[in-house]
Design a protein around this motif. Structure first.
Motif, mmCIF file in Angstrom:
data_model
loop_
_atom_site.group_PDB
_atom_site.id
_atom_site.type_symbol
_atom_site.label_atom_id
_atom_site.label_comp_id
_atom_site.label_asym_id
_atom_site.label_seq_id
_atom_site.Cartn_x
_atom_site.Cartn_y
_atom_site.Cartn_z
ATOM 1 N N GLU A 1 -21.914 -48.466 53.516
ATOM 2 C CA GLU A 1 -22.986 -47.667 52.899
ATOM 3 C C GLU A 1 -23.307 -46.438 53.739
ATOM 4 N N ARG B 1 -21.181 -37.855 51.512
ATOM 5 C CA ARG B 1 -21.901 -36.995 50.558
ATOM 6 C C ARG B 1 -22.602 -35.848 51.278
ATOM 7 N N GLU C 1 -20.584 -43.830 53.135
ATOM 8 C CA GLU C 1 -20.747 -43.164 51.836
ATOM 9 C C GLU C 1 -21.813 -42.078 51.906
#
Length: 202
Positions: free
Chosen positions: A181, A188, A184
Motif C-alpha cells: 500500500e 501515484r 502504491e
C-alpha cells in the motif's frame, strides 16, 4: 532551482521507508538526520562544543558522539534541548542548502523530522506528511531503537502534534498499512510530482 519537496512525519512514522521508495525512482533525497550526523563528525566545531557543554562522557572511545546518550539527556531537559538546537540548527541548515543546490534529479526531496518546526520548510515548495496513529509510532520506535515507552512519548511530545502536522500537509501518506500500500501511494505521488516539476520549469 528545481522543485523541492519536503517530507516529514513523527518518530516511527516510516519516513525512511517512504523516501527509500522515492530514491529507487531516481530522486535525490537530502536527509536532515544525515546532515545532523555530518556536522557532528569528529573534528567538527559542533562536536567539540557539545563535549565542552555536556562533558566528554558523551563521546564514545573512538571519539564519535554517543547519540543515544545525548538524546536521552536532551529529551529529559528542555534547556539542554534548546541549547543543542541553537547550536545545530544553523549548521544543519547550511549543510542541507549545499546538498539541495547540488541535486540534479527531476525534483529533490528534503526529509526532516523537524521540517515544520524549524525554518527548513522555507526551502520547500510542497509538503508531504507520512502519518500513522500515535500508538503505532510508539510500538515501532520501541522495537527499532530499543527505547523504553516513556522516552519515546517524551520525543513525540517534543515534536509538533500530529494534528498540526496534518493541517500543514499538501499531501499525506498513510503508512499504517502494508508495504504494498505504501508503494502504491508513492508511485501515484511520484507521477504527480514529476508533472508539478515539469510545470514549474515551464
Amino acid at each position: 532551482m528545481a522543485l523541492i519537496v519536503g517530507i516529514t512525519g513523527g518518530i516511527g512514522s516510516g519516513k525512511t521507508a517512504a523516501t527509500d521508495l522515492f530514491a529507487a525512482r531516481g530522486i535525490t533525497i537530502v536527509d536532515a538526520d544525515l546532515a545532523s550526523r555530518i556536522i557532528m563528525e569528529p573534528g567538527k566545531p559542533a562536536l567539540d562544543a557539545v563535549a565542552k557543554h555536556f562533558g566528554d562522557h558523551l563521546l564514545l572511545p573512538d571519539g564519535t558522539l554517543d547519540r543515544a546518550a545525548l538524546r536521552a539527556r536532551v529529551f529529559a531537559n528542555d534547556d539542554d534541548r534548546l541549547w543543542l538546537e541553537s547550536l545545530t540548527h544553523p549548521l544543519i541548515g547550511k549543510e542541507i542548502s549545499e546538498q539541495l543546490a547540488a541535486s540534479d534529479s527531476a525534483y529533490t526531496m528534503l526529509s526532516s523530522p523537524l521540517l515544520l518546526e524549524t525554518g527548513q520548510h522555507g526551502s520547500t515548495d510542497y509538503t508531504i506528511v507520512v502519518d500513522v496513529p500515535e500508538a503505532m509510532q510508539v510500538a515501532r520506535t520501541m522495537a527499532r531503537d530499543n527505547n523504553y515507552e516513556e522516552q519515546v512519548r517524551r520525543i513525540i511530545a517534543a515534536q509538533m502534534s500530529r494534528q498540526d502536522r496534518l493541517a500543514r500537509a499538501d499531501r499525506v501518506i498513510d503508512n499504517s498499512g502494508t508495504l504494498v500500500e505504501l508503494k502504491e501511494q508513492v508511485a501515484r505521488i511520484h507521477e504527480e510530482l514529476l508533472q508539478r516539476a515539469t510545470a514549474a520549469e515551464g
